[in-house]
Scaffold this active site. Sequence first.
Site, PDB file in Angstrom:
ATOM      1  N   SER A 146       0.536  -1.072  -0.077  1.00  0.00           N
ATOM      2  CA  SER A 146       0.268  -0.051   0.128  1.00  0.00           C
ATOM      3  C   SER A 146       1.066   1.414   0.015  1.00  0.00           C
ATOM      4  O   SER A 146       1.946   1.283  -0.931  1.00  0.00           O
ATOM      5  CB  SER A 146      -1.215  -0.253   1.399  1.00  0.00           C
ATOM      6  N   GLU A 241      -9.097  -4.458  -5.766  1.00  0.00           N
ATOM      7  CA  GLU A 241      -9.231  -3.654  -5.145  1.00  0.00           C
ATOM      8  C   GLU A 241      -9.688  -2.140  -5.657  1.00  0.00           C
ATOM      9  O   GLU A 241      -9.154  -2.901  -7.368  1.00  0.00           O
ATOM     10  CB  GLU A 241      -7.455  -3.996  -4.596  1.00  0.00           C
ATOM     11  N   HIS A 271      -7.999  -5.645  -0.377  1.00  0.00           N
ATOM     12  CA  HIS A 271      -6.073  -4.647  -0.235  1.00  0.00           C
ATOM     13  C   HIS A 271      -5.493  -5.709   0.335  1.00  0.00           C
ATOM     14  O   HIS A 271      -5.837  -5.790   1.649  1.00  0.00           O
ATOM     15  CB  HIS A 271      -6.352  -3.564   0.145  1.00  0.00           C
TER      16      HIS A 271
END
Length: 301
Positions: A146, A241, A271
């Site tokens: 991320s 996602e 995610h």
Amino acid sequence: MSVSKESLFLNDLYSSWLRRSEGMDLAGQRDMFEEWHLPTIEPTDVTYEEVTANGVPATWAKPLGAAEDRVIVFTHGGGFVTGSRFSHRKLAAHLAKLAGVHALVVDYRLAPEAKHPAQLEDCIAVHKWLRTQGYKAEHTATVGDSAGAHLAISTVFELAGMALPIPAAVVALSPWLDMEIKGLTIESNDAVDVLAKRAVLEMMRENFLTDLSEATDPRANPLLRDYTDFPPVYVSVGGYETLLDDSRRVVELIEKAGSEAVLDVVDEQQHVFHFNAGRAPEADQALNRIAQWLRPKLGLA
């Protein structure tokens, strides 16, 4: 294709976060995001050691029998405002064990107390420290999830800009790269992505950047970089996602620049589904593919 029931643990965790976060202050959100370690089963035969790398707190994950001179520098996700070396320790250890290397999980400064580019400055300090410890750049990879994947990529550009040796490879897990938040899947996957909603991303961006104009600064937005002569990159992302388009776009940029990029999209996954390591087959198989790709990049058979 249907997902494994084991992988739904992460879905349930994310759903609980969204329910509990309403009206919660940042301190509460940080405490809640520390639960990110819960889906990850503790890997066996790994030892941990707390260190300070050029003033930056970090945790070594050292799998038994791993190559002691190869290292992945793991930068955790959490939108630059949450997460820590503790929430991501087990995930980093799983990948390190599969790849047969050591992992250094970095606790860079968080926003908003430390705005961009403080996080990059901490990453550079860690890489400089590794060089003093005898770890060669060609035996180093940057890995992150991320926002941490943003840092894994951006760190390479920072090092190159300082005429310092760059890592041999980059691994980006569910990367969040676009500070303009204009990927097509932000909307098209909104109904199936449990966590990374536009409002969440906008809140984290507001904390990360001093001014919204920085969203188009290449140092803050890796999708605006020139990837000529960039090291090989492996991108692993879930098909559900909202940030899927970030992965597609960065791989396209890298390939257009003539560098190597792998895009591995795992259907119907959330995610950073990799947090299900040791629990769900989708996570274990994805991490194994990454490890097999990474080993030769670091000079391992």
